[in-house]
Write a protein that holds these residues in place. Structure first.
Motif: not given
Ligand code: ASP
Ligand code: MG
Length: 441
Positions: A141-146, A155-158, A180-187
């Motif tokens: 799940p991209a939402l868990e790592f992007i 956030d490359l390190a994360y 692709g495309y989806i992520c979570r932001n800093a919040y």
């Protein structure tokens, strides 16, 4: 391990998904990044638009249509009762979620959740198809790592840490599928890497795992040496370096998203552009290797606005350019081309949302003229200043065309011409004839 990214048209139907499954199931362990099925993200944007306009009925109508099309894809894609059931539940889950937003207040936060549903469904369906066919597939799940940071930058390190952890927990999989495309932001909220951002995801993943290669699969055999929509007989370019590819992808070649270049370049991971419709074709290899003394390609970017500021105050003055540039910075408007003379400067922009404000500020510093509907034609290749003759050839090709600006020397890889949009096709053809069809270089 390789990272393989497939765009929306490559997974645009059940038939296409099956083709992609064949391509990725080739015995090598890989990470596969998928876009949403073709048209889905646009439809999700439309749904959000109806909801912003407080028209839930309008939204529901397209939601129903889209859901129907997914049930249709599902019928064609999966064959066993078990997986048909799983697929139907998946679709129901995502469409229920989308529908839940038609009933309450709607903000950009909900919009971003809606926009994420396309990739979540395409990857879910692909994973079920692979599992149904006995492939050891695993959904990451991209939402868990992007994740992006507070500046909305990845956030490359994360990404690296989380992705490596996820891979470690599922070592037995042969094919990893992710969105692709989806992520979570800093919040921690749902977010995305902007339209077309799946290429960026692939590049970020490639850099994080130090992949052997990043493959971007689309529906054309690599980057061409000119725009096939305007010029007949364009040729695929076999080899490009990252800087050349960055110029081309920004200045018109839509096949590769410009953001994708940087992570791969820094991690020194080659990016190969390949064609799903013709998997045997060689495509284009983009790497840190430069081919010497070659002009590689021509591209055009239109809807450009040129602004000229002329002022005798600029003569022998310092600080003039800073004041001009600051205005563009204040209004968050990127500048593409710049040409200066002792008494004036011409600048091009493609985002005109703040044009009126910018012009009004610029008028404090000189006489301002604006030309709209212009086009930047850029010639890309090994164009170091010590290479003699290439500028002359490009200029010679443009000799019949009125040129508003010329820019050379900003990088070692580019000469740009600003012309009227109506001459775009003529200019692209004239350059192809001179540069590629006459064996001048
Ligand atoms: N599905 C997203 C879009 O259509 C991201 C992508 O395809 O790269 O923009
Ligand atoms: Mg794309």
């Amino acid at each position: 391990m390789k990272v393989l990214k497939f765009g929306g048209t490559s997974v645009g139907s059940a038939k296409q998904i099956k083709e992609v499954a064949k391509l990725i199931n080739n015995g090598d362990k890989c990470i596969v990044v998928l876009s949403a099925m073709a048209g889905t993200t646009n439809t999700l944007v439309d749904i959000a638009d109806y909801l912003f306009k407080k028209n839930p009925e309008g939204a529901n109508e397209i939601i129903n249509q889209l859901e129907k099309s997914y049930h249709h894809h599902l019928e064609e894609l999966l064959s066993t009762a078990e997986y048909k059931q799983k697929g139907a539940e998946l679709i129901e889950h995502h469409f229920n979620l989308i529908r839940s937003f038609t009933k309450d207040i709607f903000t950009v936060y909900e919009e971003r959740i809606i926009l994420a549903q396309g990739e979540l469904m395409s990857t879910g369906l692909m994973t079920y198809y692979l599992l149904e066919n006995g492939v050891k597939a695993e959904l990451l799940p991209a939402l868990e790592f992007i994740r992006t940071d507070k500046n909305a930058e990845p956030d490359l390190a994360y990404i690296k840490e989380k992705l490596l952890q996820l891979l470690e927990t599922t070592p037995e999989a042969d094919i990893y599928i992710t969105q692709g495309y989806i992520c979570r932001n800093a919040y921690g909220e749902y977010d995305n890497l902007q339209r077309g951002g799946s290429d960026y995801t692939a590049s970020l993943i490639g850099a994080a795992i130090e992949a052997q290669e990043i493959q971007i699969w689309t529906d054309i055999d690599g980057l061409h040496n000119n725009d096939p929509r305007f010029v007949a007989n364009t040729q695929p370019i076999r080899q490009l370096n990252f800087d050349e590819a960055a110029e081309l992808s920004y200045f018109g070649a839509t096949i590769l998203h410009p953001t994708c270049i940087q992570p791969a370049k820094y991690a020194n991971i080659p990016v190969r552009l390949l064609n799903t419709m013709e998997p045997e074709a060689k495509g284009t290899l983009i790497s840190n290797v430069s081919e010497r003394d070659r002009i590689k390609a021509v591209a055009g970017k239109d809807k450009i606005t040129a602004i000229q500021i002329k002022s005798s105050r600029m003569l022998l003055a310092y600080g003039f350019l800073r004041k001009v540039f600051e205005i563009f910075e204040t209004y968050q408007t990127p500048i593409d081309m710049v040409c200066t003379s002792e008494v004036g400067v011409s600048i091009t922009i493609d985002n005109t949302t703040k044009l009126a404000e910018i012009l009004s500020e610029l008028r404090k510093y000189g006489t301002v003229t604006v030309d709209q509907d212009m086009c930047i034609i850029c010639v890309v290749g090994d164009l170091k200043w010590t290479n003699v003759g290439f500028e002359a050839i490009a200029l010679d090709a443009m000799k019949e065309i009125p040129v508003r600006m010329i820019s050379y020397g900003g990088s070692n890889h580019n000469i740009s011409f600003l012309i009227d949009n109506e001459n775009k096709q003529r200019a692209l053809n004239a350059l192809s004839d001179k540069l590629f069809n006459q064996k001048n270089n």
